[in-house]
Design an enzyme around this catalytic site. Structure first.
Site, mmCIF file in Angstrom:
data_model
loop_
_atom_site.group_PDB
_atom_site.id
_atom_site.type_symbol
_atom_site.label_atom_id
_atom_site.label_comp_id
_atom_site.label_asym_id
_atom_site.label_seq_id
_atom_site.Cartn_x
_atom_site.Cartn_y
_atom_site.Cartn_z
ATOM 1 N N CYS A 1 -8.407 -12.838 34.695
ATOM 2 C CA CYS A 1 -7.192 -13.181 35.435
ATOM 3 C C CYS A 1 -7.470 -13.580 36.893
ATOM 4 O O CYS A 1 -7.874 -14.711 37.146
ATOM 5 C CB CYS A 1 -6.220 -12.025 35.355
ATOM 6 S SG CYS A 1 -4.526 -12.563 35.568
ATOM 7 N N ARG B 1 6.867 -14.122 35.254
ATOM 8 C CA ARG B 1 5.426 -14.009 35.052
ATOM 9 C C ARG B 1 5.118 -14.140 33.550
ATOM 10 O O ARG B 1 6.017 -13.978 32.700
ATOM 11 C CB ARG B 1 4.929 -12.643 35.558
ATOM 12 C CG ARG B 1 5.071 -12.469 37.056
ATOM 13 C CD ARG B 1 4.641 -11.080 37.487
ATOM 14 N NE ARG B 1 3.216 -10.829 37.246
ATOM 15 C CZ ARG B 1 2.234 -11.227 38.050
ATOM 16 N NH1 ARG B 1 2.531 -11.942 39.130
ATOM 17 N NH2 ARG B 1 0.967 -10.937 37.793
ATOM 18 N N HIS C 1 -6.161 -8.960 29.764
ATOM 19 C CA HIS C 1 -6.441 -7.570 30.134
ATOM 20 C C HIS C 1 -6.428 -6.747 28.839
ATOM 21 O O HIS C 1 -6.555 -7.288 27.756
ATOM 22 C CB HIS C 1 -5.336 -7.049 31.079
ATOM 23 C CG HIS C 1 -5.211 -7.812 32.351
ATOM 24 N ND1 HIS C 1 -6.168 -7.790 33.334
ATOM 25 C CD2 HIS C 1 -4.228 -8.642 32.794
ATOM 26 C CE1 HIS C 1 -5.783 -8.562 34.351
ATOM 27 N NE2 HIS C 1 -4.613 -9.087 34.053
HETATM 28 N N1 GLN Z 1 -2.355 -12.516 41.219
HETATM 29 C C1 GLN Z 1 -2.732 -13.416 40.122
HETATM 30 C C2 GLN Z 1 -1.498 -13.916 39.364
HETATM 31 O O1 GLN Z 1 -0.429 -13.376 39.506
HETATM 32 C C3 GLN Z 1 -3.660 -12.689 39.161
HETATM 33 C C4 GLN Z 1 -2.968 -11.566 38.395
HETATM 34 C C5 GLN Z 1 -3.960 -10.731 37.612
HETATM 35 O O2 GLN Z 1 -5.121 -10.624 37.961
HETATM 36 N N2 GLN Z 1 -3.466 -10.066 36.501
HETATM 37 O O3 GLN Z 1 -1.623 -14.864 38.578
#
Ligand code: GLN
Length: 263
Positions: free
Chosen positions: A99, A136, A211
């Protein structure tokens, strides 16, 4: 395993890039080495680490982070540290980057708020956050690895196509240039929720939004990283002792059933 063979795991900015539990990838690699009597050391690669030490690692793990932490990391990951990391990955050192980490291995990341964060330019990809008002990409993700030669290696190891089960939570949307996608999405968003790609693959570096943590949910990927790291370090073919992954397999089957994807 020969007692002379050992591994050093480089852990990128553990105090800044562990927001989403990816330290589980470090623990998984460490335990799967220990269970095989492979001496293993964990070396944080962060603001307190000298650039020379970046060259001492055999496998690299980078976790996820919030936009603010990514900006702090990139203030430090410059100059000889950045050059050493790039040359390690260019040279075939294996790694798994989740990520926020692969976002920084690309050309740039445009966060939800604030200035563009320039990346290392190692992976030909860019990431753009559509803004704080856009939802998101959050949820379980399942994808088949298609990147070569990783897909072939894992298919040989598993006796079937390698399917990854994970969990994604990112605002940034990643768009690939001249770099292999890691895989094709079966369930979930993947890189951007549009092109059906998940992650990226370059030399022996695995970039993914998954993840979970990724490796305990998909232990065969951990073994590929360990095997590849030992082969690169000792320049010889390595056969790892099989481990009992029954529990992980049961968890995978349960998740595939819950997502109505045949296991
Ligand atoms: N901050 C980055 C995003 O929102 C990465 C998020 C993450 O590492 N899960 O895309």
């Amino acid at each position: 395993m020969s007692e002379s063979r050992s591994l050093t795991i480089g852990w990128l900015y553990p105090n800044l890039m562990s927001t989403y539990g990816d330290r589980g990838n470090v623990i998984c690699l460490q335990r799967r080495c220990q269970w095989r009597d492979i001496p293993v050391t964990i070396l944080p690669l962060d603001q307190q680490t000298e650039a020379e030490q970046f060259s001492e690692v055999d496998v690299i793990v980078g976790g996820g982070a919030q936009d603010r932490q990514q900006e702090i990391v990139m203030r430090d990951l410059q100059g000889s540290k950045a050059d050493t990391l790039r040359s390690k990955l260019d040279g075939g050192t294996p790694g798994v980057f989740t990520c926020g980490s692969p976002q920084l291995l690309g050309h740039y990341y445009e966060p939800a708020l604030g200035q563009r964060i320039e990346g290392l330019g190692l992976l030909d990809l860019v990431t753009k956050h559509p803004g704080p008002d856009v939802s998101r990409c959050i949820g379980n993700v399942v994808f088949e690895i298609t990147a070569s030669p990783l897909a072939e290696d894992l298919t040989k190891m598993l006796g079937q196509p390698p399917v990854i089960i994970g969990f994604e939570n990112h605002g940034g949307r990643t768009y690939l240039g001249d770099v292999q996608p890691l895989g094709k999405v079966q369930s979930g968003y993947g890189n951007n929720g549009e092109d059906g790609y998940e992650g990226a693959f370059y030399r022996h570096a695995i970039a993914t939004y998954s993840h979970g943590p990724l490796l305990p949910k998909n232990p065969f990927v951990a073994d590929w990283l360990i095997k590849t790291a030992l082969q690169e370090k000792y320049q010889t073919e390595i056969d790892l002792m099989p481990l009992d992954d029954k529990l992980a397999q049961q968890a995978r089957e349960a998740m595939l059933k819950r997502l109505e994807l045949v296991g």
